[in-house]
Scaffold this active site. Sequence first.
Site, short mmCIF file in Angstrom:
data_model
loop_
_atom_site.label_atom_id
_atom_site.label_comp_id
_atom_site.label_asym_id
_atom_site.label_seq_id
_atom_site.Cartn_x
_atom_site.Cartn_y
_atom_site.Cartn_z
N ASP A 90 0.87 -1.18 0.00
CA ASP A 90 0.00 0.00 0.00
C ASP A 90 0.90 1.23 0.00
O ASP A 90 1.48 1.56 1.02
CB ASP A 90 -0.91 0.01 1.22
N TRP A 115 5.97 -4.30 7.76
CA TRP A 115 4.84 -5.23 7.76
C TRP A 115 5.18 -6.33 6.77
O TRP A 115 6.05 -6.14 5.91
CB TRP A 115 3.51 -4.55 7.45
N ASP A 134 8.80 0.98 4.42
CA ASP A 134 8.62 2.33 3.89
C ASP A 134 9.96 3.03 3.83
O ASP A 134 10.82 2.83 4.70
CB ASP A 134 7.67 3.13 4.79
N ASN A 162 -1.13 -2.92 6.38
CA ASN A 162 -0.37 -1.97 5.56
C ASN A 162 -0.88 -0.54 5.66
O ASN A 162 -0.46 0.31 4.89
CB ASN A 162 -0.37 -2.43 4.10
N ASP A 163 -1.75 -0.23 6.62
CA ASP A 163 -2.33 1.10 6.71
C ASP A 163 -1.59 2.04 7.66
O ASP A 163 -1.98 3.19 7.81
CB ASP A 163 -3.80 1.02 7.14
#
Length: 191
Positions: A90, A115, A134, A162-163
Amino acid sequence: MARFDKLTENLARGIARGTSRRSLLAFLGAGMTGAASIPLLPVARAATPAPEAPHGAHGAGAARPAVVSGLEQDPGDQSSCDYWRYCAIDGFLCSCCGGSVNTCPPGTEMSPITWIGTCTNPADGRAYVISYNDCCGTSSCGQCLCNRNEGDRPQVRPQSNNDYNWCLGSESSIYNCSVAAVIGVALPAAK
């Protein structure tokens, strides 16, 4: 010195009159429990500063060529959301932002927290554990947004969700893009 002693005595007697031993013990116990839980927090700030990003490195409107791995065992276009490793990603793809599927673009740093997802490689039909990290430190790349939620879990299971903004574990909490590194082959499901 006598006035200081008298002031200290009056202050101690006033506190003793206004509080009980149980409340003092409860306060001290809560403080010790809170202090002991600080190392358990999931965020560790990075100690080294991120390198400066070169100005004008990659324009937001520039077209990106396809990044095909060229390897038989790793098929697909790494700048496409349909690439097999991106089954639970995401965010913006680092392969479109000056990095690769495994590395962050120059001027950013990889977040130490991650994640995970399990994706099937179409070349060999095996499932692989993928670490999604990230890249942080410069503003969002803005290219190749990909939001696939295969195997995504609720936010109460953060390691499989993934949020979150996973950049909170790095020196800068500014999100740039995401990478998808293969960690290993997934174990078969227990029967």
